[in-house]
Design a protein around this motif. Structure first.
Motif, PDB file in Angstrom:
ATOM      1  N   UNK A 163       0.831  -1.217   0.000  1.00 34.15           N
ATOM      2  CA  UNK A 163       0.000   0.000   0.000  1.00 34.15           C
ATOM      3  C   UNK A 163       0.859   1.258   0.000  1.00 34.15           C
ATOM      4  N   UNK A 164       2.051   1.177   0.620  1.00 29.34           N
ATOM      5  CA  UNK A 164       2.918   2.358   0.712  1.00 29.34           C
ATOM      6  C   UNK A 164       3.758   2.558  -0.546  1.00 29.34           C
ATOM      7  N   UNK A 165       3.797   1.573  -1.420  1.00 34.40           N
ATOM      8  CA  UNK A 165       4.645   1.654  -2.616  1.00 34.40           C
ATOM      9  C   UNK A 165       3.939   2.433  -3.718  1.00 34.40           C
ATOM     10  N   UNK A 166       4.709   3.058  -4.627  1.00 37.26           N
ATOM     11  CA  UNK A 166       4.056   3.766  -5.743  1.00 37.26           C
ATOM     12  C   UNK A 166       3.490   2.831  -6.820  1.00 37.26           C
ATOM     13  N   UNK A 167       3.788   1.554  -6.748  1.00 33.58           N
ATOM     14  CA  UNK A 167       3.313   0.629  -7.799  1.00 33.58           C
ATOM     15  C   UNK A 167       1.813   0.349  -7.593  1.00 33.58           C
ATOM     16  N   UNK A 168       0.987   0.551  -8.633  1.00 37.58           N
ATOM     17  CA  UNK A 168      -0.445   0.237  -8.512  1.00 37.58           C
ATOM     18  C   UNK A 168      -0.632  -1.235  -8.135  1.00 37.58           C
ATOM     19  N   UNK A 169      -1.670  -1.526  -7.342  1.00 39.40           N
ATOM     20  CA  UNK A 169      -1.752  -2.878  -6.779  1.00 39.40           C
ATOM     21  C   UNK A 169      -3.186  -3.375  -6.646  1.00 39.40           C
ATOM     22  N   UNK A 170      -3.301  -4.683  -6.486  1.00 39.42           N
ATOM     23  CA  UNK A 170      -4.529  -5.309  -5.998  1.00 39.42           C
ATOM     24  C   UNK A 170      -4.121  -6.379  -4.998  1.00 39.42           C
ATOM     25  N   UNK A 171      -4.660  -6.326  -3.790  1.00 36.80           N
ATOM     26  CA  UNK A 171      -4.431  -7.379  -2.798  1.00 36.80           C
ATOM     27  C   UNK A 171      -5.653  -8.298  -2.832  1.00 36.80           C
ATOM     28  N   UNK A 172      -5.398  -9.592  -2.993  1.00 34.93           N
ATOM     29  CA  UNK A 172      -6.480 -10.585  -2.971  1.00 34.93           C
ATOM     30  C   UNK A 172      -6.341 -11.365  -1.671  1.00 34.93           C
ATOM     31  N   UNK A 173      -7.319 -11.211  -0.803  1.00 38.49           N
ATOM     32  CA  UNK A 173      -7.309 -11.971   0.457  1.00 38.49           C
ATOM     33  C   UNK A 173      -8.199 -13.191   0.284  1.00 38.49           C
ATOM     34  N   UNK A 174      -7.581 -14.375   0.340  1.00 44.01           N
ATOM     35  CA  UNK A 174      -8.340 -15.619   0.193  1.00 44.01           C
ATOM     36  C   UNK A 174      -8.520 -16.279   1.551  1.00 44.01           C
TER      37      UNK A 174
ATOM     38  N   UNK B 136      -7.579 -15.393  -9.565  1.00 44.61           N
ATOM     39  CA  UNK B 136      -6.398 -14.537  -9.738  1.00 44.61           C
ATOM     40  C   UNK B 136      -6.217 -14.134 -11.207  1.00 44.61           C
ATOM     41  N   UNK B 137      -6.551 -15.038 -12.127  1.00 46.75           N
ATOM     42  CA  UNK B 137      -6.447 -14.692 -13.554  1.00 46.75           C
ATOM     43  C   UNK B 137      -7.306 -13.455 -13.845  1.00 46.75           C
ATOM     44  N   UNK B 138      -8.532 -13.443 -13.308  1.00 50.23           N
ATOM     45  CA  UNK B 138      -9.434 -12.298 -13.538  1.00 50.23           C
ATOM     46  C   UNK B 138      -8.823 -11.004 -13.001  1.00 50.23           C
ATOM     47  N   UNK B 139      -8.184 -11.087 -11.835  1.00 50.99           N
ATOM     48  CA  UNK B 139      -7.588  -9.899 -11.218  1.00 50.99           C
ATOM     49  C   UNK B 139      -6.374  -9.427 -12.029  1.00 50.99           C
TER      50      UNK B 139
END
Ligand SMILES: NC(=O)c1ccc[n+]([C@@H]2O[C@H](COP(=O)([O-])OP(=O)(O)OC[C@H]3O[C@@H](n4cnc5c(N)ncnc54)[C@H](OP(=O)(O)O)[C@@H]3O)[C@@H](O)[C@H]2O)c1
Length: 247
Positions: A119-130, A169-172
């Protein structure tokens, strides 16, 4: 797209690499056994050259408190720095439903540290919590075993097949970064003690499950909210009984 899968030789990584290749993507499977080490940085820059997406489905070889924290902190820092340098546009990471509620455990403190670095990094992200994988149920039994007894609480959880995690994960991965977190769970809420008992009897394991509301789950006391997702998780379709009869 060029996609790097960190932990590409693991349970989820192997399935994800296969699914993405079937869709025609250029996929680099990365792990120590495949010549890339996120702790030392070996092979990272080469793997990332020209990549649009990096998916982190690596796991720490040791779950000891200090070792697991060092793993997720160092690995995530090295990945995010290398991604920023290579101009990667999306970092996808696999975490665990309830991580923020489970911080009495060293493993979950490490996963929280991983999420916070992302979250603190400049790289755009998605976290998937399974939620817990069906394939992990044997490990849950093992961790709660004393002699021939498996002592577990009746807390609810909503486990998922690893095939369904890889498919989600493929969809994300092919979608735009959310700069947020999505939850992923199986189709049914089940009691931990009952499900482990069902798994042991189906696998003809002689151990007996003893229900104990205070029994610890990897050192944690659980209630019905600890491991279950919020209001709108994405749902994997496979039911536990169907997975069990197929496995
Ligand atoms: N188990 C569950 O029920 C569950 C539930 C929700 C979320 N998750 C999350 O899912 C993720 C993946 O779990 P999994 O069960 O698929 O893991 P896994 O099968 O144990 O695979 C771990 C992967 O990490 C790689 N790895 C380890 N150290 C590395 C390093 N220094 N550099 C590069 N790669 C390294 C391993 O390959 P090498 O040994 O070749 O390096 C392997 O490919 C984890 O982050 C976990 O927290 C798990």
């Amino acid at each position: 797209m060029k996609i790097v899968v960190i932990g590409g030789s693991g349970l989820i990584g192997t399935k994800l690499v296969k699914n993405l290749r079937q869709q025609g993507h250029d996929v680099v499977a990365a792990s120590r056994s495949l010549g890339v080490d996120t702790l030392t940085g070996k092979g990272l820059a080469e793997a990332m050259t020209g990549a649009q997406v990096v998916v982190d489905v690596a796991n720490s070889p040791s779950w000891e408190d200090k070792a697991v924290l060092e793993f997720f902190e160092t690995s995530s820092r090295n990945l995010l720095v290398a991604e920023a340098a290579a101009g990667v546009g999306h970092h996808v990471a696999l975490s665990v439903v309830g991580t923020d509620r489970l911080l009495a455990s060293g493993y979950f403190r490490a996963k929280m540290a991983q999420e916070n670095l992302i979250k603190a990094s400049p790289v755009p992200y998605t976290i998937v919590r399974a939620t817990q994988f069906f394939e992990f149920v044997g490990g849950i039994a093992q961790s709660a075993t004393d002699g021939q007894t498996v002592r577990l609480p009746p807390a609810l959880f909503q486990p998922i097949a690893s095939d369904d995690v890889a498919a989600a994960l493929v969809q994300v991965v092919v979608a735009a970064p959310l700069n947020g977190t999505v939850e992923l769970a199986g189709p049914e809420r089940l009691a931990l003690d009952k499900l482990v008992g069902r798994f042991l009897s189906a696998t003809r394991d002689p151990r007996e499950v003893v229900t104990d509301v205070h029994a610890r789950y990897f050192g944690l006391e659980l209630n019905d909210q600890s491991l279950t997702p919020g209001d709108s998780p994405r749902i994997g379709p496979t039911r536990f009984e169907d997975w069990l009869s197929r496995s």
